[in-house]
Design an enzyme around this catalytic site. Sequence first.
Site, short mmCIF file in Angstrom:
data_model
loop_
_atom_site.label_atom_id
_atom_site.label_comp_id
_atom_site.label_asym_id
_atom_site.label_seq_id
_atom_site.Cartn_x
_atom_site.Cartn_y
_atom_site.Cartn_z
N ASP A 1 43.86 48.04 13.20
CA ASP A 1 42.74 48.93 13.53
C ASP A 1 43.20 50.17 14.29
OD1 ASP A 1 43.27 48.00 16.09
OD2 ASP A 1 41.29 47.10 16.40
N HIS B 1 43.68 48.46 19.05
CA HIS B 1 44.13 47.35 19.90
C HIS B 1 45.60 47.03 19.66
CE1 HIS B 1 39.72 46.72 19.52
NE2 HIS B 1 39.85 46.45 20.80
N GLY C 1 34.56 45.47 24.50
CA GLY C 1 33.73 46.66 24.66
C GLY C 1 33.32 46.97 26.09
N SER D 1 38.56 44.45 25.92
CA SER D 1 39.14 43.73 24.78
C SER D 1 40.63 43.45 24.95
CB SER D 1 38.91 44.51 23.48
OG SER D 1 39.39 45.84 23.60
N ASN E 1 37.41 52.02 27.22
CA ASN E 1 36.17 52.19 26.46
C ASN E 1 35.36 53.38 26.94
OD1 ASN E 1 36.33 49.99 24.56
ND2 ASN E 1 36.01 48.61 26.28
#
Length: 219
Positions: A194, A197, A60, A22, A93
């Site tokens: 969030d 990120h 992801g 991402s 991830n």
Amino acid sequence: MVNNTAERGGGMVYRYVAIGDSLTVGTGALLGTGFVPLYRRMAEMNVRTFVSMDNLGVNGLTSGEMLQMISNNPRVRQSLREADIITLSIGGNDLIRTFKASGGVPNASKMTQVLGDTRSNVSQIMRHIRQLKGNSVYMIRTIGLYNPYPQAAEAAYWVRQYNSFLNVAGSGNYACAQIYDRFEGRERELLFWDRVHPNAKGYRVIAEQLNRTGYYPFA
């Protein structure tokens, strides 16, 4: 040595291929403010010619999934084969999923296993890219991880372990842009709402760190 650079309107064109998770997609920032387009423009200024861009980011994406992409996806393989500049953002991830599955208190043996698997996958990814590139002239950059869980000392330890591996994951035309120290203590400023990120400012930090690694063998 083989040079893949193409001609555009009578001038040279360098091909930039970004592959990764991402962060490569630019999740958390408005279109055009992720690190990929920012770094493309920085590269263009340094190599002093047009730089085309192919963004192969997948939200992801894990290191195992990237390895499968590079091993089996004809479009990805062709894009990398023709690339002059390559960036990889991968590994976050793998660690984050394990951390979340543990409820934020990861088991050391499990994290050791995941870290080992991730390092193995990245080593294989690098080997596949070297095989695809053959004798062509190119540069490759990885991006180290920041700590998305700054409140957890355990997370910091594993992120640093992975970053140390990235420092020595390649040689010659390879470098790692480390961002951990640039993000540490500045998470509120550099992360999206969030808290996972980067925001636009955070992506600019990543692009700047990539830029600082230089442009050997092109500049």
